[in-house]
Design an enzyme around this catalytic site. Structure first.
Site, PDB file in Angstrom:
ATOM      1  CG  ASN A  15      -7.128 -59.386  12.957  1.00 14.10           C
ATOM      2  OD1 ASN A  15      -6.111 -58.718  12.897  1.00 14.10           O
ATOM      3  ND2 ASN A  15      -7.898 -59.409  14.019  1.00 14.10           N
ATOM      4  CG  ASP A  57      -4.885 -60.665  16.265  1.00 14.61           C
ATOM      5  OD1 ASP A  57      -5.154 -59.904  15.311  1.00 14.61           O
ATOM      6  OD2 ASP A  57      -4.064 -60.376  17.143  1.00 14.61           O
TER       7      ASP A  57
END
Length: 171
Positions: A15, A57
């Site tokens: 991410n 995330d």
């Protein structure tokens, strides 16, 4: 994962940062992407971004499972299946990266309504966004993901995938 027939290796990228999504506008290409690269040259043959502008995330670096299965027309295809932390199981044609399917691991996955198979883009539910002016609750999955870094397997005789799943949501 590596396929000697295509001479490609497959991996996922994580991410973007920082987590605060308002500080990094846009899709944040090429984060959250499944890559197919030539083992000899390193040249990218394809890249498919699973979670553009990831704000939870869901770092998509987990297992890439390779299989050969028949499609709806009965044609044998070389496939790559990736259960992602974002709660979606992606199946791509591992020769060219075409998205075949993107299915929720569980009905409680709610950050996304569905993935548009024509564009490959997730249709998000704004109620579960993390923007600064909104407190989202019960976002599923949590940052841990419905599938994290556990090892999975594929049984070619039964044509079944076996994987461990977390069921944790977050605020």
């Amino acid at each position: 994962a590596y396929d000697p027939d295509t001479n490609l290796f497959y991996y996922g990228l994580g991410n973007p940062a920082p987590w605060n999504e308002t500080m990094r506008p846009g899709d944040n290409k090429w984060t959250m992407t499944i890559w197919g690269r030539d083992i000899d040259t390193g040249e990218a043959k394809f890249g498919y971004q699973k979670t553009p502008h990831d704000e939870w995330d869901y770092a998509g670096v987990n297992v890439m499972m390779l299989s050969e299965q028949k499609d709806k027309e009965g044609k044998l295809r070389k496939l790559l299946t990736h259960p992602d932390r974002n709660g979606i199981v992606y199946t791509l044609d591992r020769e060219d990266g075409t998205l075949i399917s993107a299915d929720k691991l569980d009905d409680t996955v709610n950050w996304v309504k569905q993935v548009d198979l024509k564009t490959g883009i997730p249709v998000r539910d704004p109620e579960f966004a993390t923007r600064m002016d909104h407190k989202a609750t019960e976002i599923c999955p949590s940052a841990m993901g419905y599938h994290n870094q556990g090892h999975d397997s594929y049984d070619p005789e039964k044509q079944l995938f076996f994987m461990g799943i977390n069921h944790i949501c977050m605020d």
